[in-house]
Design a protein around this motif. Structure first.
Motif, short mmCIF file in Angstrom:
data_model
loop_
_atom_site.label_atom_id
_atom_site.label_comp_id
_atom_site.label_asym_id
_atom_site.label_seq_id
_atom_site.Cartn_x
_atom_site.Cartn_y
_atom_site.Cartn_z
N ILE A 231 0.87 -1.18 0.00
CA ILE A 231 0.00 0.00 0.00
C ILE A 231 0.91 1.23 0.00
O ILE A 231 1.73 1.39 0.89
CB ILE A 231 -0.94 0.02 1.21
CG1 ILE A 231 -1.92 -1.17 1.14
CG2 ILE A 231 -1.71 1.33 1.29
CD1 ILE A 231 -2.90 -1.25 2.29
N GLY A 232 0.74 2.06 -1.01
CA GLY A 232 1.62 3.20 -1.14
C GLY A 232 3.06 2.79 -1.35
O GLY A 232 3.99 3.48 -0.93
N ASN A 252 7.80 -2.98 -5.12
CA ASN A 252 6.68 -2.22 -5.67
C ASN A 252 5.77 -3.21 -6.35
O ASN A 252 6.03 -4.43 -6.34
CB ASN A 252 7.16 -1.11 -6.62
CG ASN A 252 8.00 -1.64 -7.77
OD1 ASN A 252 7.84 -2.79 -8.21
ND2 ASN A 252 8.90 -0.81 -8.28
N ASP A 270 -3.70 -1.12 -4.38
CA ASP A 270 -4.34 -0.06 -3.60
C ASP A 270 -4.44 1.21 -4.44
O ASP A 270 -3.62 1.49 -5.32
CB ASP A 270 -3.53 0.21 -2.33
CG ASP A 270 -4.27 1.15 -1.39
OD1 ASP A 270 -5.22 0.68 -0.73
OD2 ASP A 270 -3.93 2.35 -1.34
N GLN A 271 -5.45 2.02 -4.12
CA GLN A 271 -5.69 3.25 -4.87
C GLN A 271 -4.53 4.23 -4.78
O GLN A 271 -4.31 5.04 -5.69
CB GLN A 271 -6.97 3.92 -4.35
CG GLN A 271 -6.96 4.20 -2.85
CD GLN A 271 -8.36 4.44 -2.30
OE1 GLN A 271 -9.35 4.21 -2.98
NE2 GLN A 271 -8.44 4.90 -1.06
N ARG A 272 -3.73 4.11 -3.72
CA ARG A 272 -2.55 4.98 -3.61
C ARG A 272 -1.45 4.60 -4.59
O ARG A 272 -0.50 5.34 -4.79
CB ARG A 272 -2.03 4.97 -2.18
CG ARG A 272 -2.80 5.86 -1.23
CD ARG A 272 -2.55 5.54 0.23
NE ARG A 272 -3.36 4.43 0.67
CZ ARG A 272 -3.51 4.07 1.95
NH1 ARG A 272 -2.87 4.76 2.89
NH2 ARG A 272 -4.29 3.06 2.28
N ASP A 273 -1.57 3.42 -5.19
CA ASP A 273 -0.58 2.94 -6.15
C ASP A 273 -1.09 3.02 -7.58
O ASP A 273 -0.58 2.33 -8.46
CB ASP A 273 -0.18 1.50 -5.81
CG ASP A 273 0.50 1.41 -4.46
OD1 ASP A 273 1.44 2.20 -4.23
OD2 ASP A 273 0.09 0.58 -3.63
N GLN A 274 -2.10 3.85 -7.80
CA GLN A 274 -2.66 4.03 -9.14
C GLN A 274 -1.60 4.26 -10.22
O GLN A 274 -1.73 3.74 -11.34
CB GLN A 274 -3.66 5.19 -9.12
CG GLN A 274 -4.18 5.62 -10.48
CD GLN A 274 -5.06 4.56 -11.12
OE1 GLN A 274 -5.91 3.98 -10.42
NE2 GLN A 274 -4.88 4.29 -12.39
N THR A 289 -7.83 -0.90 -9.14
CA THR A 289 -7.35 -0.12 -8.00
C THR A 289 -8.52 0.14 -7.06
O THR A 289 -9.63 0.47 -7.49
CB THR A 289 -6.75 1.23 -8.45
OG1 THR A 289 -7.74 1.96 -9.17
CG2 THR A 289 -5.54 1.00 -9.34
N ASN A 291 -9.37 0.53 -2.39
CA ASN A 291 -8.81 0.58 -1.04
C ASN A 291 -8.60 -0.84 -0.56
O ASN A 291 -9.56 -1.56 -0.29
CB ASN A 291 -9.77 1.34 -0.10
CG ASN A 291 -9.28 1.35 1.34
OD1 ASN A 291 -8.11 1.04 1.61
ND2 ASN A 291 -10.15 1.70 2.26
#
Length: 322
Positions: A231-232, A252, A270-274, A289, A291
């Motif tokens: 995540i991120g 990654n 995760d959406q932070r890794d779009q 993507t 949460n």
């Protein structure tokens, strides 16, 4: 396809148990099978302890200590305190109720009963309806090489708190291991194969490394989806980032995809890794993507539903219908 899809989840650790709970919440009894990791197993105080399988079982039974993510809720530790007073090593926490599980497992193993049968018996006694499956009935052991020498996984993870530098990782016993017929059947008969957001090196890797299981996964006529544990661009908990690096992978989502190269059709990130999505799609992967952080049961169920919708709608409607 009118029936419910048969789902097989490969899982290890807390992340795997969380997704298992989400899937179990939306599946019919018997629809979900979970192949767990046994390479963290070790003997303590003469008892055979299976941490990942027990975490999975206790979580599905609703009896997990949610604050820790492992062990039983409302636990006491009088036996461990007494062992410590007697001069025994007590760095591996085993609660009083938890010890009953290990005593039964060790007794039944001593009677020659297959570990797979024992795991299912324990799960059923706690009311777990999903099928918990061992990848092998043989002994596997993940070992970590540090500057101070080789450590078992539990020594590295629990006793040393993941502090030593990781120089190498190996899986002892895998060349002699035989896949269980239950694991082979669960992979072969699945409509949907899911890799949980577990450590790909020491949780999922040992399952796929059992002779025959990786090949069965690759050849299975099923939709195959993995959920990234990052995540991120970082791990939520645990040493997966350092283990990826020590094993030659990038920390990654491209590194996660490399771990499962030629095995999966899609990857949930995760959406932070779009920003990773386009590079993953260039590799031919379907990407969703969302949460992926599972803080409560609602998160677990939501992610499980989104996973099934992703498998059905974005990968192939013809092969999987929920």
């Amino acid at each position: 396809m009118n029936r419910h899809p048969r789902i097989t989840l490969l899982a290890g650790g807390v992340g795997g148990a969380k997704l298992a709970v989400g899937l179990a919440a939306i599946c019919e009894p018997g629809q979900l099978s979970i192949i767990g990791n046994v390479a963290d197993d070790q003997e303590f105080h003469g008892l055979w302890v299976s941490p990942d399988i027990d975490t999975l079982t206790y979580t599905l039974a609703g009896r997990i200590d949610s604050a820790k993510g492992w062990g039983l809720a409302d636990e006491s530790n009088r036996v461990l305190d007494s062992l410590k007073r007697l001069g025994c090593d007590s760095w591996m926490y085993l609660g009083d109720q938890d010890l009953a599980t290990h005593i039964l497992r060790t007794q039944l193993r001593g009677q020659g009963i297959r570990p797979s049968v024992i795991a299912q018996r324990i799960a059923e006694s706690l009311g777990v309806q999903s099928n918990i499956i061992l990848p092998t009935d043989d002994r596997l052991q993940t070992r970590i090489r540090t500057p101070e020498g080789w450590l078992s996984f539990q020594e590295y993870f629990v006793r040393e708190q993941c502090r030593p530098e990781i120089l190498d990782i190996q899986l002892d016993g895998v060349e002699r291991a035989t896949a269980t017929p239950e694991a082979l059947a669960a992979i072969r008969e699945a409509d949907l194969l899911v890799i949980a957001p577990s450590n790909p090196i020491v949780s999922i890797g040992p399952i796929l490394a059992v002779p025959g299981l990786g090949q069965a996964f690759a050849l299975a006529n099923a939709v195959k989806v993995a959920v990234s544990p990052l995540i991120g661009g970082a791990t939520v908990k645990g040493p997966a980032d350092r283990m990826l690096s020590a094993s030659g992978y990038r920390c990654n989502n491209l590194g996660i995809a490399d771990c499962y190269s030629d095995l999966i059709d899609g990857l949930i990130i995760d959406q932070r890794d779009q920003p990773d999505a386009s590079a993953l799609e260039e590799r031919g992967l379907h990407v969703m993507t969302t949460n992926t952080l599972m803080l409560n049961d609602a998160d677990k169920t939501r992610l499980a539903r989104e996973l099934l919708q992703f498998a059905q709608g974005q990968l192939t409607e013809e092969r999987l219908a929920c």
